[in-house]
Design a protein around this motif. Structure first.
Motif, PDB file in Angstrom:
ATOM      1  N   UNK A  65       0.866  -1.186   0.000  1.00 49.60           N
ATOM      2  CA  UNK A  65       0.000   0.000   0.000  1.00 49.60           C
ATOM      3  C   UNK A  65       0.898   1.230   0.000  1.00 49.60           C
ATOM      4  N   UNK A  66       0.299   2.405  -0.119  1.00 48.55           N
ATOM      5  CA  UNK A  66       1.083   3.629  -0.151  1.00 48.55           C
ATOM      6  C   UNK A  66       1.612   3.959  -1.535  1.00 48.55           C
ATOM      7  N   UNK A  67       0.935   3.439  -2.549  1.00 47.15           N
ATOM      8  CA  UNK A  67       1.383   3.658  -3.929  1.00 47.15           C
ATOM      9  C   UNK A  67       1.411   5.136  -4.290  1.00 47.15           C
ATOM     10  N   UNK A  68       0.528   5.917  -3.701  1.00 44.11           N
ATOM     11  CA  UNK A  68       0.504   7.358  -3.998  1.00 44.11           C
ATOM     12  C   UNK A  68       1.783   8.035  -3.483  1.00 44.11           C
ATOM     13  N   UNK A  69       2.347   7.530  -2.397  1.00 37.54           N
ATOM     14  CA  UNK A  69       3.610   8.065  -1.872  1.00 37.54           C
ATOM     15  C   UNK A  69       4.757   7.711  -2.817  1.00 37.54           C
ATOM     16  N   UNK A  70       4.750   6.492  -3.332  1.00 40.43           N
ATOM     17  CA  UNK A  70       5.778   6.089  -4.295  1.00 40.43           C
ATOM     18  C   UNK A  70       5.700   6.966  -5.543  1.00 40.43           C
ATOM     19  N   UNK A  71       4.481   7.281  -5.982  1.00 42.49           N
ATOM     20  CA  UNK A  71       4.299   8.186  -7.136  1.00 42.49           C
ATOM     21  C   UNK A  71       4.939   9.545  -6.854  1.00 42.49           C
ATOM     22  N   UNK A  72       4.725  10.068  -5.639  1.00 45.29           N
ATOM     23  CA  UNK A  72       5.303  11.373  -5.269  1.00 45.29           C
ATOM     24  C   UNK A  72       6.826  11.303  -5.202  1.00 45.29           C
ATOM     25  N   UNK A  73       7.356  10.201  -4.669  1.00 37.54           N
ATOM     26  CA  UNK A  73       8.807  10.050  -4.604  1.00 37.54           C
ATOM     27  C   UNK A  73       9.408  10.026  -6.007  1.00 37.54           C
ATOM     28  N   UNK A  74       8.759   9.326  -6.899  1.00 34.83           N
ATOM     29  CA  UNK A  74       9.262   9.208  -8.269  1.00 34.83           C
ATOM     30  C   UNK A  74       9.261  10.542  -8.995  1.00 34.83           C
ATOM     31  N   UNK A  75       8.342  11.422  -8.632  1.00 36.71           N
ATOM     32  CA  UNK A  75       8.217  12.721  -9.306  1.00 36.71           C
ATOM     33  C   UNK A  75       9.176  13.782  -8.753  1.00 36.71           C
ATOM     34  N   UNK A  76       9.896  13.477  -7.681  1.00 38.30           N
ATOM     35  CA  UNK A  76      10.812  14.465  -7.095  1.00 38.30           C
ATOM     36  C   UNK A  76      11.944  14.818  -8.060  1.00 38.30           C
ATOM     37  N   UNK A  77      12.374  16.083  -8.067  1.00 34.66           N
ATOM     38  CA  UNK A  77      13.527  16.446  -8.894  1.00 34.66           C
ATOM     39  C   UNK A  77      14.788  15.757  -8.364  1.00 34.66           C
ATOM     40  N   UNK A  78      15.664  15.356  -9.305  1.00 36.29           N
ATOM     41  CA  UNK A  78      16.893  14.668  -8.935  1.00 36.29           C
ATOM     42  C   UNK A  78      18.115  15.517  -9.246  1.00 36.29           C
ATOM     43  N   UNK A  79      19.244  15.156  -8.645  1.00 37.91           N
ATOM     44  CA  UNK A  79      20.487  15.898  -8.802  1.00 37.91           C
ATOM     45  C   UNK A  79      20.908  15.952 -10.263  1.00 37.91           C
ATOM     46  N   UNK A  80      20.850  14.816 -10.957  1.00 38.90           N
ATOM     47  CA  UNK A  80      21.234  14.751 -12.358  1.00 38.90           C
ATOM     48  C   UNK A  80      22.743  14.694 -12.543  1.00 38.90           C
ATOM     49  N   UNK A  81      23.163  14.770 -13.761  1.00 42.50           N
ATOM     50  CA  UNK A  81      24.586  14.743 -14.074  1.00 42.50           C
ATOM     51  C   UNK A  81      25.058  13.354 -14.452  1.00 42.50           C
ATOM     52  N   UNK A  82      26.356  13.234 -14.697  1.00 41.28           N
ATOM     53  CA  UNK A  82      26.934  11.981 -15.177  1.00 41.28           C
ATOM     54  C   UNK A  82      27.405  11.055 -14.069  1.00 41.28           C
ATOM     55  N   UNK A  83      27.582  11.574 -12.870  1.00 42.57           N
ATOM     56  CA  UNK A  83      28.071  10.734 -11.770  1.00 42.57           C
ATOM     57  C   UNK A  83      26.941   9.814 -11.315  1.00 42.57           C
ATOM     58  N   UNK A  84      27.078   8.532 -11.638  1.00 39.99           N
ATOM     59  CA  UNK A  84      26.023   7.552 -11.409  1.00 39.99           C
ATOM     60  C   UNK A  84      25.548   7.487  -9.956  1.00 39.99           C
ATOM     61  N   UNK A  85      26.463   7.661  -9.009  1.00 41.63           N
ATOM     62  CA  UNK A  85      26.106   7.512  -7.597  1.00 41.63           C
ATOM     63  C   UNK A  85      25.143   8.591  -7.099  1.00 41.63           C
ATOM     64  N   UNK A  86      25.051   9.721  -7.783  1.00 44.42           N
ATOM     65  CA  UNK A  86      24.149  10.792  -7.338  1.00 44.42           C
ATOM     66  C   UNK A  86      23.145  11.225  -8.399  1.00 44.42           C
ATOM     67  N   UNK A  87      23.292  10.765  -9.627  1.00 47.04           N
ATOM     68  CA  UNK A  87      22.451  11.239 -10.731  1.00 47.04           C
ATOM     69  C   UNK A  87      20.958  11.139 -10.451  1.00 47.04           C
TER      70      UNK A  87
END
Length: 124
Positions: A65-87
């Protein structure tokens, strides 16, 4: 997260099972240092199937349960860039404040959790 110590005070071994795979959204899996038996306290939740992680990261649960929370987590902005550990790390860290852990929530109802071999069955 950035991990930490396990309840065993260090690393612990992988526990792979052919029925526990990264075959869907909402799989809970142990993060590791990229080599066998380096699990500690960090985990991740999949946003979609990740079959390339099978037998590399230990699956230990599935979101029920809590699928709506997973949806919100997935939509968060990410650091990005080429460094795989933080992208793909969220710009603002995600904090899970509470969870409910079920040893086997379907067992009381006589339901077998779906596997690669088919849909759930109700046993009478």
């Amino acid at each position: 997260g950035k991990g930490g110590d396990s309840i065993w005070g260090g690393t612990f071994p992988d526990e792979f099972d052919p029925e526990n795979t990264h075959d869907r959204r909402g799989v809970l899996s142990m993060a590791n240092k990229g080599s066998p038996n380096t699990n500690r306290a960090q985990f991740f939740i999949t946003y979609e199937r990740q079959p390339h992680l099978n037998n590399l990261n230990t699956v230990f649960g599935k979101l029920l349960s809590g699928w709506e929370i997973l949806d919100k987590m997935e939509a968060l902005p990410v650091v990005g860039g080429k460094k795989k550990s933080v992208a793909f790390r969220p710009v603002t860290p995600v904090v899970i404040e509470r969870v409910t852990i079920h040893a086997n929530p379907l067992a009381d109802e006589g339901i077998v959790y779906p596997s690669k071999n088919g849909p759930p069955e109700k046993r009478l």
